[in-house]
Design a protein around this motif. Structure first.
Motif, PDB file in Angstrom:
ATOM      1  N   HIS A   2       0.591  -1.110  -0.156  1.00 41.18           N
ATOM      2  CA  HIS A   2      -0.251  -0.207  -0.056  1.00 41.18           C
ATOM      3  C   HIS A   2       1.398   1.322   0.143  1.00 41.18           C
ATOM      4  CE1 HIS A   2      -4.076   2.051   1.247  1.00 41.18           C
ATOM      5  NE2 HIS A   2      -3.213   2.706   0.393  1.00 41.18           N
ATOM      6  N   VAL A   4       1.335   5.888  -0.812  1.00 38.35           N
ATOM      7  CA  VAL A   4       0.115   7.055  -0.736  1.00 38.35           C
ATOM      8  C   VAL A   4       0.601   8.011  -1.380  1.00 38.35           C
ATOM      9  CG1 VAL A   4       1.496   8.006   1.327  1.00 38.35           C
ATOM     10  CG2 VAL A   4      -0.818   8.364   0.815  1.00 38.35           C
ATOM     11  N   LEU A  37       3.314   2.286   3.527  1.00 35.21           N
ATOM     12  CA  LEU A  37       2.763   2.286   4.508  1.00 35.21           C
ATOM     13  C   LEU A  37       3.108   2.263   5.943  1.00 35.21           C
ATOM     14  CD1 LEU A  37       0.122   3.789   2.723  1.00 35.21           C
ATOM     15  CD2 LEU A  37      -1.237   3.377   4.715  1.00 35.21           C
ATOM     16  N   GLY A  40      -0.084  -0.051  11.156  1.00 34.35           N
ATOM     17  CA  GLY A  40      -0.365   0.647  12.326  1.00 34.35           C
ATOM     18  C   GLY A  40      -0.639   1.921  11.726  1.00 34.35           C
ATOM     19  N   GLU A  41       0.256   2.796  10.084  1.00 31.40           N
ATOM     20  CA  GLU A  41      -0.625   3.379   9.263  1.00 31.40           C
ATOM     21  C   GLU A  41      -1.660   3.793   8.860  1.00 31.40           C
ATOM     22  OE1 GLU A  41       3.308   6.293   9.665  1.00 31.40           O
ATOM     23  OE2 GLU A  41       2.859   4.697   7.405  1.00 31.40           O
ATOM     24  N   THR A  42      -2.577   5.024   9.180  1.00 33.22           N
ATOM     25  CA  THR A  42      -3.530   4.983   7.548  1.00 33.22           C
ATOM     26  C   THR A  42      -2.588   6.010   6.381  1.00 33.22           C
ATOM     27  OG1 THR A  42      -4.073   7.354   8.702  1.00 33.22           O
ATOM     28  CG2 THR A  42      -5.472   5.177   9.462  1.00 33.22           C
ATOM     29  N   PRO A  43      -3.399   5.332   5.588  1.00 36.04           N
ATOM     30  CA  PRO A  43      -2.868   6.613   4.224  1.00 36.04           C
ATOM     31  C   PRO A  43      -2.809   7.985   4.596  1.00 36.04           C
ATOM     32  CG  PRO A  43      -4.803   5.320   3.355  1.00 36.04           C
ATOM     33  CD  PRO A  43      -4.191   5.615   4.937  1.00 36.04           C
ATOM     34  N   PRO A  44      -3.420   8.892   5.828  1.00 38.22           N
ATOM     35  CA  PRO A  44      -2.979  10.500   5.937  1.00 38.22           C
ATOM     36  C   PRO A  44      -2.393  10.457   6.363  1.00 38.22           C
ATOM     37  CG  PRO A  44      -5.778   9.712   6.241  1.00 38.22           C
ATOM     38  CD  PRO A  44      -4.687   8.766   5.227  1.00 38.22           C
ATOM     39  N   MET A  45      -2.141   9.953   7.964  1.00 40.50           N
ATOM     40  CA  MET A  45      -0.332   9.933   8.843  1.00 40.50           C
ATOM     41  C   MET A  45       0.808   9.210   7.820  1.00 40.50           C
ATOM     42  SD  MET A  45      -2.483   7.280  11.242  1.00 40.50           S
ATOM     43  CE  MET A  45      -0.705   6.452  12.468  1.00 40.50           C
ATOM     44  N   PRO A  61      -3.365  16.717   8.160  1.00 42.01           N
ATOM     45  CA  PRO A  61      -4.135  15.569   6.997  1.00 42.01           C
ATOM     46  C   PRO A  61      -5.598  16.472   7.233  1.00 42.01           C
ATOM     47  CG  PRO A  61      -2.642  14.653   9.090  1.00 42.01           C
ATOM     48  CD  PRO A  61      -2.861  16.028   9.182  1.00 42.01           C
ATOM     49  N   ARG A  69      -7.584   6.227  -6.835  1.00 40.77           N
ATOM     50  CA  ARG A  69      -6.782   5.166  -5.846  1.00 40.77           C
ATOM     51  C   ARG A  69      -6.312   4.057  -7.403  1.00 40.77           C
ATOM     52  NH1 ARG A  69      -7.788   3.211  -0.299  1.00 40.77           N
ATOM     53  NH2 ARG A  69      -8.199   1.391  -1.763  1.00 40.77           N
ATOM     54  N   GLU A  82      -2.337   5.369  -3.516  1.00 43.92           N
ATOM     55  CA  GLU A  82      -3.030   6.082  -3.303  1.00 43.92           C
ATOM     56  C   GLU A  82      -3.121   7.398  -3.594  1.00 43.92           C
ATOM     57  OE1 GLU A  82      -6.152   6.045   1.001  1.00 43.92           O
ATOM     58  OE2 GLU A  82      -5.469   4.473   0.109  1.00 43.92           O
TER      59      GLU A  82
END
Length: 310
Positions: A2, A4, A37, A40-45, A61, A69, A82
């Motif tokens: 994944h 970003v 990523l 534990g990270e989200t895409p914004p993080m 964020p 995507r 993404e």
């Protein structure tokens, strides 16, 4: 994997691209900044961290806006790329992890310079939220009036679909509107007519029928001209992406008068297909301009239509 990517947009509408440094996969090609990523990270993080590490800027964020995507495969490496729009940050962007960075108008960026997975992201930045299509049964004069009205109100991507008229009449219309199209930076796609689009060049592209997708071995026009395709299922979307189409329409989303016997996809199925596609997708079928927000919530680039738009 994944990944970003951040599409930074400045006050002049320019976007930032970065050149991959020597020693990296696809070295020398350009891309949108970002990265993988971490656990534990989200895409914004992840994007907040990556833009700090790669460009030395601080972003919020909460200001992010999802763009597109893109599932992609490089050899045996599969990834989901993404892309997120970023319009506000603090600090001046610097090339901390790239050979070079550059700000440019999206229309001035040569897609051939970008890594292949980043080209659909560039296409998404260029594409508007509406894609009007001419009614198939109007006269030349009426079609010209509809195009003029649409351009006057700000539409910048249109399809000329007049199957009942001779090719010479359609080409005569294109010749009349071409100067205005080029002056406005608008694009007119000819339905199925690859040779016509190739002859007109700048400002004119082609919208392929689903039946043409498996007849072609490669993208039929240069990257400087837009190529789109009509799709109705996952196989056709995959073929459109493999040919290097800039976008596709996916239909019918709802019941439509033009195809009364076709089973509608509905929004949930449309979203699943659009999210799995490796190119921007417009929702088509029984929709109008007021459906734009719903379409965006279901992974669409925007909405396309005939009588609801023209």
């Amino acid at each position: 994997m994944h990944v970003v990517a951040g599409v930074l947009v400045d006050g002049a509408g320019r976007i930032l691209i970065a050149q991959r440094p020597p020693g990296k996969h696809l070295a020398g090609m350009w891309e949108f900044p970002g990265g993988k990523l971490e656990p534990g990270e989200t895409p914004p993080m992840a994007l907040e961290r990556e833009l700090d590490e790669e460009l030395g800027i601080a972003v919020d964020p909460l200001s992010f806006e999802a763009l597109v995507r893109i599932p992609w495969t490089y050899g045996d490496r599969a990834m989901l790329l993404e892309a997120i729009l970023v319009r506000a940050w603090t600090g001046e962007a610097k090339a901390l992890d790239a050979a070079e960075i550059r700000w440019a108008d999206p229309r001035d960026i040569d897609p051939a310079l970008l890594a292949p997975a980043d080209r659909p992201i560039l296409a998404a930045t260029r594409l508007p939220s509406h894609y009007p299509i001419t009614p198939p049964d109007v006269s030349v004069d009426d079609a010209l009036a509809l195009l003029a009205s649409a351009l006057a109100r700000g539409e910048r991507l249109l399809q000329l679909r007049l199957p009942g008229l001779p090719t010479e009449a359609v080409h005569g219309m294109v010749a009349q509107v071409l100067p205005e199209l080029r002056a406005l930076g608008a694009t007119l796609l000819l339905n199925r007519d690859i040779e016509g689009a190739r002859a007109f060049g700048e400002g004119v592209g082609v919208h392929l029928a689903a039946s043409q997708l498996h007849q072609l071995d490669a993208r039929p026009l240069p990257l400087s001209q837009v190529v789109a395709a009509s799709c109705h299922n996952a196989d056709e979307l995959a073929r459109a992406a493999a040919l290097g189409c800039d976008f596709a329409t996916l239909s019918p989303v709802q019941v439509t008068a033009s195809h009364p016997g076709a089973e509608p996809l509905g929004w949930p199925r449309f979203a699943r297909l659009a999210e799995a596609a490796s190119l921007p997708v417009y929702a088509l079928g029984g929709l109008g301009p007021d459906d734009g927000m719903e379409a965006r919530l279901h992974a669409a680039q925007g909405v396309a239509g005939i009588r609801g738009f023209l």
